[in-house]
Scaffold this motif. Sequence first.
Motif, PDB file in Angstrom:
ATOM      1  N   GLY A 101       0.282  -1.274  -0.379  1.00 40.99           N
ATOM      2  CA  GLY A 101       0.110   0.106  -0.099  1.00 40.99           C
ATOM      3  C   GLY A 101       0.966   1.469   0.106  1.00 40.99           C
TER       4      GLY A 101
ATOM      5  N   ALA B 101       1.391   4.647  -1.522  1.00 42.81           N
ATOM      6  CA  ALA B 101       0.993   5.669  -2.457  1.00 42.81           C
ATOM      7  C   ALA B 101       1.785   6.834  -2.360  1.00 42.81           C
TER       8      ALA B 101
ATOM      9  N   SER C 169      -1.524   2.160  -5.767  1.00 39.41           N
ATOM     10  CA  SER C 169      -0.601   1.813  -5.013  1.00 39.41           C
ATOM     11  C   SER C 169       0.126   1.061  -4.939  1.00 39.41           C
TER      12      SER C 169
ATOM     13  N   ASP D 198       2.918  -2.521  -3.960  1.00 34.34           N
ATOM     14  CA  ASP D 198       3.973  -3.632  -3.035  1.00 34.34           C
ATOM     15  C   ASP D 198       4.478  -4.226  -3.165  1.00 34.34           C
TER      16      ASP D 198
END
Length: 284
Positions: free
Chosen positions: A39, A41, A109, A111
């Motif tokens: 996550g 961003a 976003s 990972d």
Amino acid sequence: MVTRVLDGSPSLGGLYVKAVLPSRGRPDTLPDLRLELPGMAADLAHIAAYRDVCDLPFREALPATYPHVLAFPLHLALLTDPDFPFPPMGCVHVRNRIEQRRPIMLSESLDLAVWAERLAPHRRGRTVTIISEAAVDGAVVWRDETVLLKAGAASADVAGPPEDLPPDPPPGPARWDLPSGLGRAYAAVSGDRNPIHLYDLTARAFGFRRHIAHGMWTKARCLAELDNQLPPSFAVEVAFKKPIALPAQVTFGARRAQPDDALIDFGVAETSGKPHLVGRVSPG
């Protein structure tokens, strides 16, 4: 491999404290550890600062080298793990390969995942390869291989790196004037505050007469020069041949590997022609 999922980007301040502390009893193998940070961003102000330092034009997608900056705290967390075979301070980045499998939009976003592979002897010590991947909705869209050298003794019969890059930079008309403060400016946006990049005094503690430019700044600046020639998906690999001692004046050149070839060879050299960096872009 053990996976450790983080709930936030590691604090660089704490990691640098660990990095400079003396260590004892390090193993001679790599940690069986994978760090994941879901996550991530985009921070538009930080991306703008990164573009400014690297002279990258504005685009609606991330610069291909920018996820490396996002992954750097995970790199340092891995390098400061007690099971890592050598301390990170003084390590030199000698090779880097990035695969941009598709453009990453600013709104997406990421990972992140980072782990270490290939602890190997080198003619000047030992190298380790840090693998970083960025995924969107479960699909890997970006991959980075960072080869770090830790200086030390090695056997004389160690093979050199694979000969898959041009031996010398193409002659180039572009000339860059690099100020003394470049390493500190890039450190401020990248988080990479290795002392070899900051001041002559701190670099001398690790065997350098003067402080040197970050390899990933040089790579990003090369991609800025090539911006209009890059396809949406590509791989770009570089070898850092000789550190750029700051301040410096260097040249950049690029050419097609063959006149009708999709491969682009490029590089950075001293004004005398001695290479600092050689690289190649290939379509994805």
